[in-house]
Design an enzyme around this catalytic site. Structure first.
Site, mmCIF file in Angstrom:
data_model
loop_
_atom_site.group_PDB
_atom_site.id
_atom_site.type_symbol
_atom_site.label_atom_id
_atom_site.label_comp_id
_atom_site.label_asym_id
_atom_site.label_seq_id
_atom_site.Cartn_x
_atom_site.Cartn_y
_atom_site.Cartn_z
ATOM 1 N N SER A 157 0.888 -1.053 -0.427
ATOM 2 C CA SER A 157 0.047 -0.040 0.227
ATOM 3 C C SER A 157 0.464 1.640 -0.435
ATOM 4 O O SER A 157 2.032 1.475 -1.127
ATOM 5 C CB SER A 157 -1.014 -0.102 1.273
ATOM 6 O OG SER A 157 -1.836 0.911 0.798
ATOM 7 N N ASP A 252 -9.735 -4.405 -4.823
ATOM 8 C CA ASP A 252 -8.985 -3.063 -4.410
ATOM 9 C C ASP A 252 -9.533 -1.691 -5.013
ATOM 10 O O ASP A 252 -9.343 -2.118 -6.098
ATOM 11 C CB ASP A 252 -7.690 -3.453 -4.277
ATOM 12 C CG ASP A 252 -6.856 -2.650 -3.563
ATOM 13 O OD1 ASP A 252 -7.223 -1.538 -2.726
ATOM 14 O OD2 ASP A 252 -5.450 -2.482 -3.713
ATOM 15 N N HIS A 282 -7.892 -4.907 -0.424
ATOM 16 C CA HIS A 282 -6.456 -4.261 -0.308
ATOM 17 C C HIS A 282 -6.173 -4.918 1.139
ATOM 18 O O HIS A 282 -7.251 -4.967 1.926
ATOM 19 C CB HIS A 282 -7.297 -2.756 -0.315
ATOM 20 C CG HIS A 282 -5.959 -1.402 0.367
ATOM 21 N ND1 HIS A 282 -5.238 -1.868 -0.923
ATOM 22 C CD2 HIS A 282 -5.408 -1.209 1.532
ATOM 23 C CE1 HIS A 282 -3.470 -0.956 -0.523
ATOM 24 N NE2 HIS A 282 -3.826 -0.444 0.681
#
Length: 320
Positions: A157, A252, A282
């Site tokens: 991320s 995501d 995610h």
């Protein structure tokens, strides 16, 4: 994902204040360390030893979490890792399940950087920490039993932003980064992030929601900050960057950034492996008990690391 929702602190991201972000982070960290949260995050690999240290950087100290194999020898590859959390949340220990496994099974020395977070430290503080930490960790790799000539940058991320940026900078400065691993990466921090199709198609995802993404830009960025400077997708020169494994999550909001960056790297002559885990959300590598895709993704990482870091004789020995 109902268990995840029950354990996450209640948050109104559209109205959250900087002070409430800090309170939210502290509450989340308390829950993350509870036994119940372990049902989501998984347990560390018993073949790895985990210790905490500090590293001295110009004008500051940072904490690092170090994972070393119980039986690994010396001159092991060095993996420098950056956790996710949108630059406002996250701690290195949220990745224990993944990083301890890579340390024990590769084997390698893994060092996860506890970089500075907003709102206490606005961007680009986290980027500066990543840029300064990588050469410092390479310098002191020897005492940890690591070989600085075999370094990998890894992140998920927002941490993937830092891993990608350090890989780009390493190519410019001649630092020995052999590979990069980017997990459900955020690679575009400009307002364009809200225009990728996956942002609306996966708007109901439980993590990295549109409201959360808007809050990060509002809370973590100083006024007039040029987000292009920390968006790998917006940088011009990617030539010479280390080979990349990019793992995209099919559910995501940020999914479209992974193939877009893979295309940019390939156009620059960089070798890229792009894998899409269609049923993953995610942050799925931090939730292995909830998302089955976490295990094959972890296995893919291990195979990728071995192929790029170990000599053939070493690989054969490990596989016996």
């Amino acid at each position: 994902m109902r268990m995840l929702s029950a354990l996450m602190p209640e948050t109104d991201w559209d109205s959250i204040t900087p002070e409430q972000v800090i309170e939210h982070r502290e509450a989340l960290n308390r829950k993350r360390r509870s036994p119940l949260f372990g049902l989501i995050t998984g347990r560390p690999d018993r073949g790895a030893r985990i210790t905490t240290h500090t590293v001295d950087l110009p004008g500051r100290q940072l904490g690092v979490r170090v994972y070393r194999p119980e039986r690994g020898g010396s001159a092991l590859p060095l993996i420098v890792a950056f956790h996710g959390g949108g630059f406002i949340n996250g701690t290195p220990d949220q990745d224990d399940w993944l990083l301890s496994y890579l340390a024990a099974r590769c084997p390698a020395v893994v060092v996860s950087v506890d970089y500075r977070l907003a709102p206490e430290h606005l961007l680009p503080a986290a980027v500066e920490d990543a840029y300064d930490a990588l050469p410092r960790l390479i310098e002191q790799a020897g005492p940890w039993g690591a070989d600085p000539a075999r370094t990998v940058a890894l992140g998920s991320s927002a941490g993937a932003t830092l891993a990608a940026l350090t890989a780009i900078r390493a190519a410019e400065l001649g630092q020995p980064v052999r590979a990069q691993i980017l997990i459900n990466p955020q690679l575009d921090w400009t307002d364009r992030v809200f225009r990728y199709p996956s942002f609306t198609e996966n708007a109901d995802a439980p993590t990295a929601t549109p409201a959360n993404c808007r809050a990060v830009q509002r809370i973590a960025f100083p006024s007039s900050f040029d987000a292009r400077t920390m968006s790998p997708l917006r940088l011009e020169n990617l030539a010479g960057t280390a080979p990349a494994l990019i793992q995209a999550a099919g559910l995501d909001t940020l999914e479209d950034q992974a193939p877009a960056y893979a295309d940019r790297l390939r156009q620059a002559g960089v070798d890229v492996t792009l894998t899409r885990y269609s049923t993953a959300t995610h942050a799925f590598l931090s939730m292995p008990r909830l998302v089955p895709a976490a295990r094959p993704a972890r296995a893919e990482m291990l195979a990728y690391l071995r192929s790029h870091l170990l000599e053939r004789s070493e690989t054969a020995t490990r596989d016996r």
